[in-house]
Design a protein around this motif. Structure first.
Motif, short mmCIF file in Angstrom:
data_model
loop_
_atom_site.label_atom_id
_atom_site.label_comp_id
_atom_site.label_asym_id
_atom_site.label_seq_id
_atom_site.Cartn_x
_atom_site.Cartn_y
_atom_site.Cartn_z
N TYR A 1 0.88 -1.04 0.16
CA TYR A 1 0.08 0.13 -0.06
C TYR A 1 0.85 1.16 -0.05
O TYR A 1 1.84 1.34 0.75
N TYR A 2 0.72 2.22 -0.85
CA TYR A 2 1.44 3.55 -0.88
C TYR A 2 0.32 4.57 -1.19
O TYR A 2 -0.13 4.66 -2.23
N ASN A 3 0.29 5.24 -0.05
CA ASN A 3 -0.78 6.55 -0.14
C ASN A 3 -2.10 6.11 -1.04
O ASN A 3 -2.43 6.86 -1.86
N GLY A 4 -2.73 5.01 -0.56
CA GLY A 4 -3.90 4.88 -1.25
C GLY A 4 -3.92 3.85 -2.26
O GLY A 4 -4.52 3.15 -2.79
N LYS A 5 -2.62 3.68 -3.00
CA LYS A 5 -2.54 2.64 -4.07
C LYS A 5 -2.27 1.12 -3.50
O LYS A 5 -1.23 1.06 -2.61
N ILE A 6 -2.98 0.16 -4.11
CA ILE A 6 -2.75 -1.27 -3.43
C ILE A 6 -2.48 -2.37 -4.90
O ILE A 6 -3.22 -2.32 -5.59
N ALA A 7 -1.43 -3.06 -4.48
CA ALA A 7 -1.27 -4.14 -5.41
C ALA A 7 -0.48 -5.15 -4.59
O ALA A 7 -0.06 -5.03 -3.69
N GLU A 8 -0.10 -6.35 -5.40
CA GLU A 8 0.90 -7.39 -4.54
C GLU A 8 2.14 -6.72 -4.55
O GLU A 8 2.47 -5.64 -5.53
N LEU A 9 2.95 -6.98 -3.43
CA LEU A 9 4.22 -6.10 -3.14
C LEU A 9 5.01 -6.19 -4.42
O LEU A 9 5.68 -5.02 -4.56
N GLU A 10 5.40 -7.23 -5.31
CA GLU A 10 6.03 -7.17 -6.41
C GLU A 10 5.87 -6.27 -7.60
O GLU A 10 6.67 -5.68 -8.27
N GLU A 11 4.66 -5.98 -7.39
CA GLU A 11 3.96 -4.92 -8.62
C GLU A 11 4.12 -3.31 -8.10
O GLU A 11 4.02 -2.70 -8.98
N MET A 12 4.39 -3.31 -6.86
CA MET A 12 4.44 -1.83 -6.24
C MET A 12 5.86 -1.07 -6.67
O MET A 12 6.85 -1.75 -6.88
N THR A 13 5.59 0.12 -6.99
CA THR A 13 6.72 0.95 -7.05
C THR A 13 6.50 2.25 -6.20
O THR A 13 5.35 2.65 -5.80
N VAL A 14 7.72 3.05 -5.90
CA VAL A 14 7.30 4.22 -4.94
C VAL A 14 8.23 5.50 -5.78
O VAL A 14 9.12 5.11 -6.62
N PRO A 15 7.66 6.60 -5.70
CA PRO A 15 8.35 7.78 -6.23
C PRO A 15 9.70 8.01 -6.04
O PRO A 15 10.03 7.77 -4.96
N MET A 16 10.52 8.46 -6.91
CA MET A 16 11.88 8.68 -6.70
C MET A 16 12.11 9.98 -5.74
O MET A 16 13.02 9.85 -4.95
N LEU A 17 11.15 10.55 -5.52
CA LEU A 17 11.45 11.79 -4.52
C LEU A 17 11.00 11.56 -3.14
O LEU A 17 10.68 12.53 -2.33
N ASP A 18 10.38 10.23 -3.05
CA ASP A 18 10.34 9.89 -1.57
C ASP A 18 11.39 10.15 -0.73
O ASP A 18 12.57 9.34 -0.96
#
Ligand code: PDD
Length: 279
Positions: A6-23
């Motif tokens: 889960y990232y700020n409301g976005k949900i998926a299987e962990l391997e499909e998740m990406t996070v913004p470079m500016l975090d």
């Protein structure tokens, strides 16, 4: 789902998740986290984990954008999506996203990360074989920040030597482990490092102290030395993901094993409490 990110409301299987470079987590390790465990989709000691998380935020000057109640209800709805009820729930706030600058806007909105993966707590975990290492971490070990490089290197070294955990010491003084707390039993009394800035105030450690009090075992919250560790009647490693484990070897020397009665009373007490609260 098998795993969940889960990232700020976005949900998926962990391997499909990406996070913004500016975090800011990505280039300053600028964030705090906590780890809890669920059984039957019930999270053990959640209130205590949320309190510690909020305290970590305060100490790092991160302004939470969720209340404890909002986080609890989010975790419960995320757990509802999982295939099984036995999970590890990792949650993290990074300070926010911005172009790289050491300074930060105090009103920055934090980014909420949640990672859920299957984990089942073991009732009778195997005894631990440990090593010791000088504690070269900073003086903010009470904050559960994501800055864990010395912990990561120590855990890796232990694993590469075929060991389970690394016990840190500052000079003669034992602090905690790479990813757990360590306490000793000596002459019927539990001795455990006080919750200052040299250790993480572990939730399982707090439960161990309460278990001692319930069982009439004395508790001394004071630093203890490497000699006291090696000479202890029992050595107890505690964490959310292990609950409580005895130590049987340190730096290739056999240790402890001299107060099985209190050891097994404490293990039983903690396990029963865990089972009761997650039924
Ligand atoms: N680690 N000390 C350190 C350095 C830890 O990383 C942990 C937990 C503990 C035990 O805390 P608690 O009893 O609240 O789990 C002590 C977790 C499990 C982790 O980082 O995965």
């Amino acid at each position: 789902m098998k795993t969940l990110g889960y990232y700020n409301g976005k949900i998926a299987e962990l391997e499909e998740m990406t996070v913004p470079m500016l975090d800011r987590a990505a280039y300053f390790g600028d964030g705090v986290y906590d780890v809890a465990i669920s059984r039957n989709k019930r999270i053990f000691a959640l209130e205590e984990h949320l309190d510690r998380f909020m305290n970590s935020c305060k100490l790092l000057r991160i302004t939470p954008s969720h209340t404890k109640e909002e986080l609890a209800s989010l975790f419960s709805s995320l757990l509802g999506k999982m295939d099984s009820g036995d999970q590890m729930i990792y949650f993290q706030y990074s300070r926010g996203s911005a172009l790289r600058s050491h300074t930060f806007d105090p009103d920055m909105k934090p980014n909420l990360w949640v990672m859920i993966k299957p984990m089942t707590l073991k009732k009778n975990p195997k005894p631990l074989f440990c090593m010791t290492m000088e504690d070269t971490r900073f003086f903010h070990c009470n904050i559960k920040t994501i800055n864990l490089i010395p912990n990561v290197l120590a855990a890796q070294e232990a694993e590469e030597r075929g060991l389970d955990e690394c016990i840190f010491h500052r000079g003669e003084e034992v602090t905690e482990c790479a990813h757990s707390n360590v306490s000793i039993l000596k002459d019927g009394v539990l001795v455990t490092h006080p919750t200052d800035n040299l250790i993480l105030p572990g939730i399982a450690r707090a439960h161990l102290i309460r278990a001692c009090k319930a069982l009439g075992i004395g508790v001394e919250e004071r630093p203890f030395t490497l000699d006291e560790l090696m000479d202890a009647d029992e050595i107890l490693v505690t964490s959310t993901t292990k609950l409580i484990c005895p130590v049987v070897e340190i730096d290739k020397k056999p240790v402890a094993g001299k107060d099985q009665t209190r050891l097994s009373a404490l293990c039983t007490y903690l396990w029963d409490e865990f089972e009761r609260e997650t039924n």
